[in-house]
Design an enzyme around this catalytic site. Sequence first.
Site, mmCIF file in Angstrom:
data_model
loop_
_atom_site.group_PDB
_atom_site.id
_atom_site.type_symbol
_atom_site.label_atom_id
_atom_site.label_comp_id
_atom_site.label_asym_id
_atom_site.label_seq_id
_atom_site.Cartn_x
_atom_site.Cartn_y
_atom_site.Cartn_z
ATOM 1 N N GLY A 109 1.158 -9.557 0.174
ATOM 2 C CA GLY A 109 0.457 -8.812 1.224
ATOM 3 C C GLY A 109 1.332 -7.761 1.887
ATOM 4 O O GLY A 109 1.134 -7.437 3.058
ATOM 5 N N GLY A 111 1.961 -4.664 0.455
ATOM 6 C CA GLY A 111 1.742 -3.353 -0.144
ATOM 7 C C GLY A 111 2.525 -3.166 -1.443
ATOM 8 O O GLY A 111 2.663 -2.058 -1.940
ATOM 9 N N GLY A 113 1.762 -4.750 -4.303
ATOM 10 C CA GLY A 113 0.913 -5.011 -5.469
ATOM 11 C C GLY A 113 1.010 -6.425 -6.027
ATOM 12 O O GLY A 113 0.813 -6.632 -7.224
ATOM 13 N N ASP A 158 -2.941 -0.164 -8.567
ATOM 14 C CA ASP A 158 -2.097 -1.359 -8.717
ATOM 15 C C ASP A 158 -2.252 -1.993 -10.094
ATOM 16 O O ASP A 158 -1.264 -2.335 -10.753
ATOM 17 C CB ASP A 158 -2.458 -2.411 -7.655
HETATM 18 O O1 PMV Z 1 -0.921 -1.642 1.046
HETATM 19 P P1 PMV Z 1 -1.734 -1.530 -0.194
HETATM 20 O O2 PMV Z 1 -0.948 -1.689 -1.450
HETATM 21 O O3 PMV Z 1 -2.969 -2.383 -0.141
HETATM 22 O O4 PMV Z 1 -2.162 -0.003 -0.295
HETATM 23 C C1 PMV Z 1 -3.340 0.495 0.214
HETATM 24 C C2 PMV Z 1 -3.396 1.968 -0.046
HETATM 25 C C3 PMV Z 1 -4.683 2.607 0.437
HETATM 26 O O5 PMV Z 1 -4.612 3.960 0.034
HETATM 27 C C4 PMV Z 1 -4.797 2.551 1.934
HETATM 28 C C5 PMV Z 1 -5.920 1.961 -0.188
HETATM 29 C C6 PMV Z 1 -6.040 2.111 -1.673
HETATM 30 O O6 PMV Z 1 -6.775 1.276 -2.253
HETATM 31 O O7 PMV Z 1 -5.502 3.048 -2.263
#
Ligand code: PMV
Length: 325
Positions: A109, A111, A113, A158
């Site tokens: 969680g 960011g 992936g 991702d």
């Molecule tokens: O923090 P993450 O890896 O969930 O990144 C989200 C990135 C956004 O641009 C906010 C959403 C997306 O699906 O691209």
Amino acid sequence: MLITASAPGKVILFGEHAVVYGKPAIAVAVNKKAHLTIKERQDSKLKAHIKGLDINASLDLENIPTINHEFQRGILKYVLKSWEIIQEKQKTVPVKGLDIILNIEMPIGAGLGSSAAVTVATLSALNKYYKADLERDEIANLAYQVELKVQGAASPIDTTLSTYGGAIYLSTNRKAEKLPVKYELPLIIGHTPREGNTEELIRIVRKRMEKYPNSIKPIFESIEQVTMEAREALLEGDHEKLGELMNINHGLLDALGVSTPTLSRMIYQAREAGALGSKITGAGGGGSIIAYSPGKTDEVLQELGKLEKAFQIKLSEEGVTTNIQ
Ligand code: PMV
């Protein structure tokens, strides 16, 4: 028979949030991976264990309850959904139980992936176990379907990177172009626990956009320009420019309302310690920052480590791999 699969996580270098509004983004697979091992059981139970997190789950595959079971928690949802999707492809296979052991190198969680890496690794291992003969493209596509089903919304960034590795430029027509990056791209991650999840942060940005459309739309357009220039800088190996563009992108993300005092502190501290650029990576609201500091990695790592958790990552050209023993 023991099957293992490993899939990399990712960081978004440029374009997060604007990408939700059709703008381009740049992201790279990183050398923090999710590793999964599956082993057949003699009964019909699906059992999972996440190493280091003391998370265990068990359910009977012949009688999967619709609610209240242990695979509905956190990242295990992706494991069960992957199993279900592979079953749909292999309707004739008799149900046999499996032991699944997960070792997730990146914080969950944050960011980075983790859910896509777990999903791609699970699908790839099950693909081998059930001899489903799925090609890499199908794995990437199914992994994206799993993310959509579990989360309701997702971008294919991702799952694409966890499957293929490398660096990609997601263009405005949603095509992922592979970017040949010929150097290591050392990055530092500074990580804090997240206050909101990705969906909440997307909502925050949407609200701001609806309230101030004439101010916010040009920010998305600026992020698009930054991302396009960053694509060139990345290909040319122009490190100074890459760093500067990261700083500009961060300012724009701050204006969208997704930074926090802790993230800002880390970002400025990284620059003071010698980073050429630093910014939020991913949704923000807590979570992670990246700092680009070729030649100053140790200094930046040390300074960020004083504030929060910090570690080094680099680009992983390798996508998902599987192994049968
Ligand atoms: O923090 P993450 O890896 O969930 O990144 C989200 C990135 C956004 O641009 C906010 C959403 C997306 O699906 O691209």
